[in-house]
Design an enzyme around this catalytic site. Structure first.
Site, short mmCIF file in Angstrom:
data_model
loop_
_atom_site.label_atom_id
_atom_site.label_comp_id
_atom_site.label_asym_id
_atom_site.label_seq_id
_atom_site.Cartn_x
_atom_site.Cartn_y
_atom_site.Cartn_z
N ASP A 159 0.84 -1.20 0.00
CA ASP A 159 0.00 0.00 0.00
C ASP A 159 0.88 1.26 0.00
OD1 ASP A 159 -2.41 -1.66 0.41
OD2 ASP A 159 -1.48 -2.04 2.34
N HIS A 187 -4.73 -3.24 6.52
CA HIS A 187 -4.52 -3.54 5.10
C HIS A 187 -5.85 -3.98 4.50
CE1 HIS A 187 -3.16 -5.04 1.31
NE2 HIS A 187 -3.66 -6.23 1.59
P1 NAX Z 1 -2.30 -18.26 -4.02
O1 NAX Z 1 -3.66 -18.82 -3.85
O2 NAX Z 1 -1.65 -18.22 -5.35
O3 NAX Z 1 -1.31 -19.07 -3.07
C1 NAX Z 1 -1.61 -19.35 -1.74
C2 NAX Z 1 -0.89 -20.63 -1.38
O4 NAX Z 1 -1.03 -20.84 0.02
C3 NAX Z 1 -1.44 -21.87 -2.07
O5 NAX Z 1 -0.40 -22.55 -2.75
C4 NAX Z 1 -2.01 -22.70 -0.93
O6 NAX Z 1 -1.86 -24.10 -1.14
C5 NAX Z 1 -1.15 -22.21 0.23
N1 NAX Z 1 -1.72 -22.47 1.56
C6 NAX Z 1 -3.02 -22.41 1.94
N2 NAX Z 1 -3.13 -22.78 3.22
C7 NAX Z 1 -1.89 -23.06 3.66
C8 NAX Z 1 -1.38 -23.52 4.89
N3 NAX Z 1 -2.18 -23.76 5.93
N4 NAX Z 1 -0.05 -23.72 5.00
C9 NAX Z 1 0.76 -23.51 3.95
N5 NAX Z 1 0.33 -23.09 2.75
C10 NAX Z 1 -0.98 -22.87 2.61
O7 NAX Z 1 -2.34 -16.82 -3.35
P2 NAX Z 1 -1.33 -15.60 -3.53
O8 NAX Z 1 -1.73 -14.79 -4.69
O9 NAX Z 1 0.06 -16.10 -3.45
O10 NAX Z 1 -1.70 -14.73 -2.24
C11 NAX Z 1 -1.44 -15.19 -0.94
C12 NAX Z 1 -2.08 -14.29 0.10
O11 NAX Z 1 -1.56 -12.97 0.02
C13 NAX Z 1 -3.60 -14.14 -0.05
O12 NAX Z 1 -4.17 -14.26 1.25
C14 NAX Z 1 -3.75 -12.72 -0.53
O13 NAX Z 1 -5.00 -12.18 -0.16
C15 NAX Z 1 -2.62 -12.04 0.16
N6 NAX Z 1 -2.19 -10.73 -0.36
C16 NAX Z 1 -1.79 -9.79 0.53
C17 NAX Z 1 -1.32 -8.56 0.17
C18 NAX Z 1 -0.87 -7.55 1.18
O14 NAX Z 1 -0.55 -6.43 0.76
N7 NAX Z 1 -0.84 -7.81 2.48
C19 NAX Z 1 -1.28 -8.18 -1.27
C20 NAX Z 1 -1.28 -9.34 -2.20
C21 NAX Z 1 -2.16 -10.49 -1.80
O15 NAX Z 1 -3.48 -10.21 -2.20
#
Ligand code: NAX
Length: 324
Positions: A159, A187
């Site tokens: 952000d 956030h």
């Molecule tokens: P993806 O869905 O591509 O990847 C998430 C991965 O996490 C998957 O491979 C899944 O198998 C794994 N996972 C789920 N539960 C798990 C667990 N208990 N232990 C280990 N791995 C686990 O998502 P991606 O685009 O990489 O985003 C990840 C997270 O970042 C999301 O929650 C998203 O909302 C968040 N974000 C946060 C941002 C921020 O500024 N704070 C910005 C970007 C993003 O949106």
């Protein structure tokens, strides 16, 4: 030779993981002279995909990468970890209530917090990226009573960087001309990007733009940028999120005079103690410090309070669910 720093990345097979791991292994997270050991934590069904990413990491022959471990067991992943990037989370699905979302994430971040508590190195630093990031960080922290509370942080650096870029474009200046940018609060869409303390060419940014642009364009553009990226790219921010995670940890370890990070409140600026809320921060001696003494006018006060109110509601909701 220096002992490698162990960096654990959860959700390693996801799209942020794919953008993040190569940069960590190349030395951008901690410094170009710091060897790293990677630990990739995934759910069982994604371990194979994480193994594929690890094969590609091998194929880069990064001089600083001393080893890669892949597991679905948090106790293994966090054993001896010095840095933990908690990226994997349960996304909100259509029709999901907030309580369901918080509960699903409580089931991830509670056990991960406990595994960090029981297994991580004494100097562990945790950055939560997975949403709802601030409250997920609070859940993990509350399950790690033996780790200093301040080691749990959540990411608002993306952000912050979005705010720098929007303002630089508006004023036609390089981003390096902008100092003292701040994101306050959660956030989420309630976050408050503050131009009343930001400076461009040594002068207050808010005085160099008209109020309507600040209120009706700048603030909503920054706050809703994630949705705009999804709309354009057909997928959520990944490389920019990974970049921000790198910036956050690099500055935490190596120091900075001013940036934004969500860290546990000490009560500063009327933010209830213990909430993990975004503040203007400096990093000195490897610790975040909230920058003190800023005057908050009525316009900013109203917006900071609204975002903090949302954090209080999330905290109360996870309390009511017994997640903290
Ligand atoms: P993806 O869905 O591509 O990847 C998430 C991965 O996490 C998957 O491979 C899944 O198998 C794994 N996972 C789920 N539960 C798990 C667990 N208990 N232990 C280990 N791995 C686990 O998502 P991606 O685009 O990489 O985003 C990840 C997270 O970042 C999301 O929650 C998203 O909302 C968040 N974000 C946060 C941002 C921020 O500024 N704070 C910005 C970007 C993003 O949106």
């Amino acid at each position: 030779a220096q002992t490698p720093v162990k960096v654990t990345v959860t959700g390693a097979a996801g799209q942020i993981g794919y953008a993040l791991l190569f940069r960590i292994a190349s030395g951008q997270l901690l410094g170009a002279d710091v060897p790293v050991k990677l630990s990739l934590l995934e759910v069982p069904q994604a371990v194979k995909a994480a193994e594929g990413t690890a094969m590609e990491l091998d194929d880069c022959a990064f001089p600083l990468l001393s080893g890669i471990e892949i597991t679905d067991d948090p106790n293994v992943a966090f054993a001896g970890a010095n840095v933990a990037l908690l990226v994997g989370a349960m996304p909100r699905k259509a029709g999901m209530e907030r309580g369901d979302l918080l509960e699903a994430n409580g089931g991830i971040f509670g056990p991960q917090g406990k595994a960090i508590n029981d297994n991580a190195a004494d100097d562990i630093r945790v950055l939560v990226v997975g949403n709802p990031a601030n409250t997920n960080a609070l859940i993990a922290q509350q399950h790690a009573p033996d780790v200093p509370a301040e080691r749990f942080t959540a990411m608002t650096r993306l952000d912050h960087n979005r705010a720098l870029s929007q303002l630089a474009a508006k004023l036609q200046v390089p981003v390096t001309e902008i100092k003292k940018m701040t994101i306050w609060g959660n956030h989420s869409a309630t976050q408050y990007p503050d131009l009343f303390h930001a400076e461009v060419g040594g002068k207050i940014a808010a005085e160099q733009v008209d109020e309507a642009w600040l209120r009706d364009t700048f603030i909503p553009t920054v706050a809703k940028r994630g949705a705009a990226i999804i709309e354009a790219r057909g997928a959520s921010s990944a490389a920019s999120a990974a970049n921000a995670a790198i910036d956050h940890v690099f500055d935490w370890v190596n120091g900075t005079e001013w940036t934004s990070a969500a860290i546990p409140s000490d009560g500063s600026y009327g933010v209830p103690e213990g909430l993990i809320s975004s503040f203007p921060v400096a990093s000195r001696g490897g610790r975040w410090e909230i920058i003190q003494g800023l005057e908050i006018d009525a316009f900013s006060r109203e917006r900071i309070d609204a975002s903090v109110r949302e954090l209080v509601e999330e905290r109360d909701a996870v309390r009511a669910l017994g997640l903290i």
